[in-house]
Design a protein around this motif. Structure first.
Motif, PDB file in Angstrom:
ATOM      1  N   PHE A  94      -0.013   5.047  -3.496  1.00 31.26           N
ATOM      2  CA  PHE A  94      -0.427   3.923  -2.645  1.00 31.26           C
ATOM      3  C   PHE A  94       0.131   2.580  -3.110  1.00 31.26           C
ATOM      4  O   PHE A  94      -0.498   1.550  -2.968  1.00 31.26           O
ATOM      5  CB  PHE A  94      -1.952   3.849  -2.493  1.00 31.26           C
ATOM      6  CG  PHE A  94      -2.514   5.092  -1.874  1.00 31.26           C
ATOM      7  CD1 PHE A  94      -2.345   5.356  -0.527  1.00 31.26           C
ATOM      8  CD2 PHE A  94      -3.191   6.015  -2.661  1.00 31.26           C
ATOM      9  CE1 PHE A  94      -2.845   6.515   0.035  1.00 31.26           C
ATOM     10  CE2 PHE A  94      -3.704   7.166  -2.095  1.00 31.26           C
ATOM     11  CZ  PHE A  94      -3.529   7.426  -0.748  1.00 31.26           C
ATOM     12  N   ASP A 146       0.800  -1.223   0.000  1.00 31.24           N
ATOM     13  CA  ASP A 146       0.000   0.000   0.000  1.00 31.24           C
ATOM     14  C   ASP A 146       0.837   1.280   0.000  1.00 31.24           C
ATOM     15  O   ASP A 146       0.303   2.375   0.105  1.00 31.24           O
ATOM     16  CB  ASP A 146      -0.969  -0.004   1.181  1.00 31.24           C
ATOM     17  CG  ASP A 146      -0.251  -0.067   2.525  1.00 31.24           C
ATOM     18  OD1 ASP A 146       1.007  -0.083   2.566  1.00 31.24           O
ATOM     19  OD2 ASP A 146      -0.945  -0.100   3.559  1.00 31.24           O
ATOM     20  N   ALA A 195       8.893   2.883   0.215  1.00 34.76           N
ATOM     21  CA  ALA A 195       8.516   3.683   1.388  1.00 34.76           C
ATOM     22  C   ALA A 195       9.360   3.281   2.595  1.00 34.76           C
ATOM     23  O   ALA A 195       9.815   4.138   3.363  1.00 34.76           O
ATOM     24  CB  ALA A 195       7.023   3.525   1.683  1.00 34.76           C
ATOM     25  N   ASP A 198       6.908   8.235   9.533  1.00 37.15           N
ATOM     26  CA  ASP A 198       5.896   7.657   8.630  1.00 37.15           C
ATOM     27  C   ASP A 198       6.135   8.137   7.206  1.00 37.15           C
ATOM     28  O   ASP A 198       6.279   9.339   6.977  1.00 37.15           O
ATOM     29  CB  ASP A 198       4.487   8.104   9.035  1.00 37.15           C
ATOM     30  CG  ASP A 198       4.025   7.496  10.328  1.00 37.15           C
ATOM     31  OD1 ASP A 198       3.828   6.272  10.349  1.00 37.15           O
ATOM     32  OD2 ASP A 198       3.885   8.239  11.318  1.00 37.15           O
ATOM     33  N   THR A 237       5.566  -0.264  -1.179  1.00 40.34           N
ATOM     34  CA  THR A 237       5.876  -0.339   0.242  1.00 40.34           C
ATOM     35  C   THR A 237       7.378  -0.480   0.464  1.00 40.34           C
ATOM     36  O   THR A 237       7.934   0.129   1.385  1.00 40.34           O
ATOM     37  CB  THR A 237       5.107  -1.507   0.899  1.00 40.34           C
ATOM     38  OG1 THR A 237       3.710  -1.218   0.794  1.00 40.34           O
ATOM     39  CG2 THR A 237       5.477  -1.680   2.360  1.00 40.34           C
ATOM     40  N   THR A 273       2.994   2.375   2.244  1.00 37.31           N
ATOM     41  CA  THR A 273       3.202   3.012   3.546  1.00 37.31           C
ATOM     42  C   THR A 273       4.195   2.215   4.365  1.00 37.31           C
ATOM     43  O   THR A 273       4.293   0.991   4.247  1.00 37.31           O
ATOM     44  CB  THR A 273       1.889   3.136   4.349  1.00 37.31           C
ATOM     45  OG1 THR A 273       1.394   1.832   4.644  1.00 37.31           O
ATOM     46  CG2 THR A 273       0.839   3.940   3.581  1.00 37.31           C
ATOM     47  N   SER A 325       4.450   7.761   3.288  1.00 34.76           N
ATOM     48  CA  SER A 325       3.320   7.308   2.461  1.00 34.76           C
ATOM     49  C   SER A 325       3.559   7.747   1.031  1.00 34.76           C
ATOM     50  O   SER A 325       3.698   8.945   0.763  1.00 34.76           O
ATOM     51  CB  SER A 325       2.009   7.927   2.947  1.00 34.76           C
ATOM     52  OG  SER A 325       1.718   7.515   4.253  1.00 34.76           O
ATOM     53  N   ASN A 326       3.598   6.786   0.119  1.00 36.94           N
ATOM     54  CA  ASN A 326       3.724   7.112  -1.298  1.00 36.94           C
ATOM     55  C   ASN A 326       2.377   7.576  -1.827  1.00 36.94           C
ATOM     56  O   ASN A 326       1.334   7.019  -1.481  1.00 36.94           O
ATOM     57  CB  ASN A 326       4.226   5.904  -2.091  1.00 36.94           C
ATOM     58  CG  ASN A 326       5.663   5.562  -1.750  1.00 36.94           C
ATOM     59  OD1 ASN A 326       6.438   6.424  -1.343  1.00 36.94           O
ATOM     60  ND2 ASN A 326       6.027   4.303  -1.903  1.00 36.94           N
TER      61      ASN A 326
END
Length: 181
Positions: free
Chosen positions: A159, A135, A165, A153, A162, A137, A155-156
């Motif tokens: 979405f 996702d 990220a 944190d 991963t 993240t 977040s791409n």
């Protein structure tokens, strides 16, 4: 040149001198001291004591931000009791660093299936990501003393990715870790 214009130049100075002699001050040759009250104190921008003095927006230098792919200064925010600095790279990714002075690493809730114990430098940490979901993240949680933690944190925007990220979160955690208590 007529003398009248010069007199106009002297009048403000004379009025100022006359005003200084008023107010019950002695007209003799005594030296008088005028005190000016200090300006009111500016509101403190220091973080609350329970957060260990860590400002999440200063945990990355401009060179470190560049290394992490950030092109702008972060925006301070509060998320619950945590102070957060939020960076957004439009169309690419977002990064947030949060400092929570009330929860240590062992106090943080994470899902067992997505949290993995790791070390960042010599510090215990958790990496939270779900590679199967892909996702985009990933979070790295660092202990900052017994009752504080720092969370990174990533977040791409699309979405996905991963793994990418997590690579960015790992890089940022490595840059932040030496600055923690």
């Amino acid at each position: 040149m007529p003398r009248t214009p010069r007199l106009f130049l002297l009048l403000p100075a004379l009025a100022l001198l006359a005003a200084c002699g008023q107010g019950g001050q002695a007209a003799s040759g005594e030296n008088t001291v005028h005190t000016v009250p200090p300006p009111p104190a500016a509101p403190s921008t220091a973080p609350p004591a329970n957060q260990g003095g860590l400002d999440p927006c200063t945990l990355l230098t401009s060179a470190e931000r560049s290394t992490a792919g950030l092109t702008s200064v972060g925006e301070p925010k509060a998320i619950g009791s945590a102070r957060t600095c939020d960076w957004t790279e439009p169309g690419t990714f977002g990064l947030a660093i949060s400092v929570d002075g009330s929860k240590g690493l062992t106090d943080l809730r994470t899902e067992k299936k997505t949290a993995k114990q790791i070390k960042v430098g010599a510090r215990e940490a958790l990496k939270v990501a779900d590679p199967k979901a892909d996702d985009g993240t990933c979070a790295v949680l660092l202990g900052a003393g017994e009752s504080a933690s720092v969370q990174i944190d990533v977040s791409n925007t699309n979405f996905t990715g991963t793994e990418a990220a997590c690579a960015r979160a790992d890089k940022v955690a490595g840059l932040v870790e030496p600055k923690l208590p």
